[in-house]
Design a protein around this motif. Sequence first.
Motif, mmCIF file in Angstrom:
data_model
loop_
_atom_site.group_PDB
_atom_site.id
_atom_site.type_symbol
_atom_site.label_atom_id
_atom_site.label_comp_id
_atom_site.label_asym_id
_atom_site.label_seq_id
_atom_site.Cartn_x
_atom_site.Cartn_y
_atom_site.Cartn_z
ATOM 1 N N GLN A 30 0.862 -1.171 0.000
ATOM 2 C CA GLN A 30 0.000 0.000 0.000
ATOM 3 C C GLN A 30 0.902 1.226 0.000
ATOM 4 O OE1 GLN A 30 -2.801 0.134 3.234
ATOM 5 N NE2 GLN A 30 -3.343 2.255 2.841
ATOM 6 N N VAL A 31 0.590 2.211 -0.831
ATOM 7 C CA VAL A 31 1.428 3.409 -0.893
ATOM 8 C C VAL A 31 0.683 4.678 -0.496
ATOM 9 C CG1 VAL A 31 3.075 2.456 -2.538
ATOM 10 C CG2 VAL A 31 1.072 3.666 -3.398
ATOM 11 N N SER A 32 -0.643 4.602 -0.326
ATOM 12 C CA SER A 32 -1.431 5.763 0.098
ATOM 13 C C SER A 32 -2.707 5.275 0.765
ATOM 14 C CB SER A 32 -1.785 6.626 -1.126
ATOM 15 O OG SER A 32 -2.693 7.646 -0.773
ATOM 16 N N GLY A 33 -3.107 6.019 1.809
ATOM 17 C CA GLY A 33 -4.364 5.704 2.479
ATOM 18 C C GLY A 33 -5.536 6.439 1.864
ATOM 19 N N PRO A 76 -6.101 8.895 -1.474
ATOM 20 C CA PRO A 76 -6.935 7.745 -1.841
ATOM 21 C C PRO A 76 -6.177 6.441 -1.617
ATOM 22 C CG PRO A 76 -5.965 8.655 -3.820
ATOM 23 C CD PRO A 76 -5.545 9.556 -2.680
ATOM 24 N N PRO A 77 -6.897 5.329 -1.475
ATOM 25 C CA PRO A 77 -6.212 4.052 -1.295
ATOM 26 C C PRO A 77 -5.511 3.627 -2.584
ATOM 27 C CG PRO A 77 -8.587 3.716 -1.407
ATOM 28 C CD PRO A 77 -8.352 5.199 -1.411
ATOM 29 N N LEU A 78 -4.173 3.569 -2.523
ATOM 30 C CA LEU A 78 -3.357 3.165 -3.666
ATOM 31 C C LEU A 78 -2.447 2.031 -3.263
ATOM 32 C CD1 LEU A 78 -2.122 6.695 -4.890
ATOM 33 C CD2 LEU A 78 -3.987 5.342 -5.868
ATOM 34 N N VAL A 79 -2.246 1.092 -4.183
ATOM 35 C CA VAL A 79 -1.280 0.019 -3.968
ATOM 36 C C VAL A 79 -0.307 0.002 -5.141
ATOM 37 C CG1 VAL A 79 -2.819 -1.423 -2.583
ATOM 38 C CG2 VAL A 79 -2.713 -1.757 -5.045
ATOM 39 N N ALA A 80 0.886 -0.531 -4.887
ATOM 40 C CA ALA A 80 1.908 -0.671 -5.921
ATOM 41 C C ALA A 80 2.295 -2.134 -6.046
ATOM 42 C CB ALA A 80 3.133 0.172 -5.575
ATOM 43 N N VAL A 81 2.465 -2.573 -7.280
ATOM 44 C CA VAL A 81 2.840 -3.939 -7.597
ATOM 45 C C VAL A 81 4.028 -3.879 -8.552
ATOM 46 C CG1 VAL A 81 2.106 -6.086 -8.715
ATOM 47 C CG2 VAL A 81 0.453 -4.730 -7.424
#
Length: 157
Positions: free
Chosen positions: A37-40, A42-47
């Motif tokens: 997860q990179v941000s709460g 907005p909710p962002l995820v990195a792959v």
Amino acid sequence: MSDAVRDALAAFPYGLYAIGVAEGDRRNAFTANWVTQVSGEPPLVAVAVEADAPSLDMARAGGRFSVTLYDASQRRDAALLARPSARTPAKLADVGHTVHATGLPIVEGGAAWLVCELERAVDAGDHVVLVGSVVDAGTADGVPEPLTLARAGFRYG
């Protein structure tokens, strides 16, 4: 990479995840261990995806990806989806999954899952980091026990 760097990075805890992609009627999934997860808000995820992976083109073309956190009991699924697509083009045929309304595969039995709209792709050495905005999610009943790289006995790197 030096042995010291490899050993230090291997000491970090890594979860194991099924990353699902779709382009039109084509679907694929692969096992990844570099997801965060990179941000709460907005909710962002990195792959992180290997730069030469066929699934990378599918994620870019489809504009989205799914993430399923494997449950500790899913070592077999993680191993099956870790096989290269060139050797095993129909990997999902051997792994239980549902198809989300977006067309993305979600691996059944996982501890949790996310559906993400692709926000950006960033070149990062031999990988490309996909950053996605979480648009849907779900969790398993009860208290999940996620599968980790160490628990699965997989090798780092």
